[in-house]
Design a protein around this motif. Structure first.
Motif, PDB file in Angstrom:
ATOM      1  N   GLY A  11       3.069  30.393  41.832  1.00  0.00           N
ATOM      2  CA  GLY A  11       4.250  29.722  42.387  1.00  0.00           C
ATOM      3  C   GLY A  11       5.293  29.446  41.316  1.00  0.00           C
ATOM      4  O   GLY A  11       6.501  29.649  41.534  1.00  0.00           O
ATOM      5  N   ARG A  12       4.850  28.996  40.147  1.00  0.00           N
ATOM      6  CA  ARG A  12       5.784  28.714  39.053  1.00  0.00           C
ATOM      7  C   ARG A  12       6.432  29.994  38.527  1.00  0.00           C
ATOM      8  O   ARG A  12       7.649  30.084  38.383  1.00  0.00           O
ATOM      9  CB  ARG A  12       5.050  27.993  37.906  1.00  0.00           C
ATOM     10  CG  ARG A  12       4.791  26.522  38.167  1.00  0.00           C
ATOM     11  CD  ARG A  12       4.328  25.814  36.906  1.00  0.00           C
ATOM     12  NE  ARG A  12       3.014  26.292  36.479  1.00  0.00           N
ATOM     13  CZ  ARG A  12       1.863  25.784  36.906  1.00  0.00           C
ATOM     14  NH1 ARG A  12       1.867  24.785  37.783  1.00  0.00           N
ATOM     15  NH2 ARG A  12       0.719  26.262  36.481  1.00  0.00           N
ATOM     16  N   ASP A  13       5.595  31.001  38.242  1.00  0.00           N
ATOM     17  CA  ASP A  13       6.122  32.254  37.670  1.00  0.00           C
ATOM     18  C   ASP A  13       7.089  32.938  38.630  1.00  0.00           C
ATOM     19  O   ASP A  13       8.153  33.422  38.229  1.00  0.00           O
ATOM     20  CB  ASP A  13       4.974  33.201  37.330  1.00  0.00           C
ATOM     21  CG  ASP A  13       4.187  32.749  36.113  1.00  0.00           C
ATOM     22  OD1 ASP A  13       4.637  31.803  35.431  1.00  0.00           O
ATOM     23  OD2 ASP A  13       3.119  33.341  35.845  1.00  0.00           O
ATOM     24  N   ALA A  14       6.701  33.001  39.899  1.00  0.00           N
ATOM     25  CA  ALA A  14       7.539  33.678  40.886  1.00  0.00           C
ATOM     26  C   ALA A  14       8.871  32.960  41.037  1.00  0.00           C
ATOM     27  O   ALA A  14       9.932  33.599  41.152  1.00  0.00           O
ATOM     28  CB  ALA A  14       6.816  33.745  42.226  1.00  0.00           C
ATOM     29  N   THR A  15       8.849  31.638  41.034  1.00  0.00           N
ATOM     30  CA  THR A  15      10.077  30.875  41.241  1.00  0.00           C
ATOM     31  C   THR A  15      11.012  30.987  40.055  1.00  0.00           C
ATOM     32  O   THR A  15      12.248  31.059  40.218  1.00  0.00           O
ATOM     33  CB  THR A  15       9.744  29.404  41.542  1.00  0.00           C
ATOM     34  OG1 THR A  15       8.868  29.354  42.674  1.00  0.00           O
ATOM     35  CG2 THR A  15      10.993  28.604  41.841  1.00  0.00           C
TER      36      THR A  15
END
Length: 339
Positions: free
Chosen positions: A229-233
């Motif tokens: 979730g962090r990397d994609a965002t």
């Protein structure tokens, strides 16, 4: 002295006195199912006239049976299993039914072993609980007891399966964001091999299409984790810095989305609204702000599966096919700021 007076009254006696089916009498006396008020009162009056006590109700329900039901799961430690099993056990407890719980741990051979063990114990019915919403192999049509599939539907349409409506969940998430005036919505979700991920995307696209919109960028698939979730965002915000909402395919992913959005100095929900899925309260309410989420109603799913087994044991035709049960929106601070 008549035979009826010489023995304790049975559920069948009550049904005959009230002029209803055995299944209707069972439901009326156990407050299960949709029974009209007048019918319920007629059945209760018949039970009173025959001195049919609650303890006798329990004996009547399991007359000629073992009074046991098998719960066959593939992932007892899974987070989704616990609420389903709790819902089923609540219903079983109300009907004074004993439960044999077996965990196959995702192994087909172990599952067959447990199935034979349950049948050897003469269980009256079986609930099969899967670990995800992808179709699973049927146990077959030759079993001597009714079977209901919960969460993971059977791949045989002749079986009865109950599963959350993930398509409706995706639509509900987007409709909520649209109602808040958000129009530049992105989607970060989990493993594309999961039916749940695909169904949620399909429902979300339908809601966007109905509003004349599309996702900002293509939906981003990978693992069901905060890290993803962090990397994609971070990548998403670099390419599309003007997004005003993110629909996350799970609460774990939503937690990572929330961290990444706030790390860039954006405010949630003022600048970017975030909605998750699963309503995992430990994560959703432990975040700042708390995360709006779609609740799949897993406890009710387990309860409904148990009630269908009850009906089948009572001789009711419970039907077949896959039935998608409703989901609901739980609104928190990640989409609507507290004033």
């Amino acid at each position: 002295m008549s035979d009826q007076n010489a023995r304790a009254a049975t559920l069948r006696d009550v049904a005959q006195r009230a002029g209803v089916s055995l299944a209707t009498a069972s439901k009326a006396l156990n407050d299960r199912g949709d029974v009209a008020y007048a019918t319920r009162e007629r059945v209760r009056a018949a039970a009173t006239q025959l001195a049919f006590t609650p303890n006798v109700v329990a004996r009547g329900l399991i007359a000629g049976r073992s009074g046991t039901v098998g719960l066959l799961t593939s992932d007892l430690e899974g987070r989704f299993m616990i609420p389903i099993l709790m819902g089923a056990e609540d219903a079983f407890g109300a009907g004074r039914i004993n439960v044999f719980l077996c965990d196959a741990r995702g192994d087909a051979i172990r599952e067959q072993h447990h199935l034979q063990a349950l049948l050897s114990r003469r269980v009256d019915g079986i609930i099969v609980v899967g670990r995800q919403t992808d179709p699973r192999p049927s146990l077959g049509q030759e079993l001597p007891v009714p079977v209901v599939y919960a969460y993971a539907p059977s791949d045989d349409p002749r079986d009865l399966s109950l599963t959350p409506d993930n398509g409706a969940g995706g639509r509900l998430a987007i409709e909520h964001l649209l109602s808040l005036g958000r129009t530049r919505i992105a989607h970060v979700t989990g493993d594309p091999a999961y039916a749940a991920a695909q169904d949620r995307v399909t429902g979300a696209r339908d809601a966007l299409s109905a509003a004349g919109l599309e996702f900002v960028g293509e939906p981003m698939f990978s693992e069901w984790s905060e890290h993803w979730g962090r990397d994609a965002t971070r990548a998403l915000l670099e390419r599309h810095p003007d997004i005003d909402a993110v629909f996350a395919g799970s609460d774990q992913i939503a937690r990572g989305v929330l961290d990444a959005v706030q790390d860039t100095g954006r405010r949630v929900p003022d600048d970017v609204a975030i909605i998750g899925y699963d309503n995992w309260e430990t994560l959703a309410t432990g975040s700042t702000p708390e995360i709006t989420s779609i609740d799949a109603g897993l406890q009710d799913l387990g309860r409904q599966a148990a009630l269908r087994v009850f009906d089948a044991i009572d001789g009711v035709d419970i039907g077949a096919g896959t039935h998608h049960l409703p989901v609901r929106l739980v609104i928190r601070g990640s989409t609507i700021a507290r004033r």
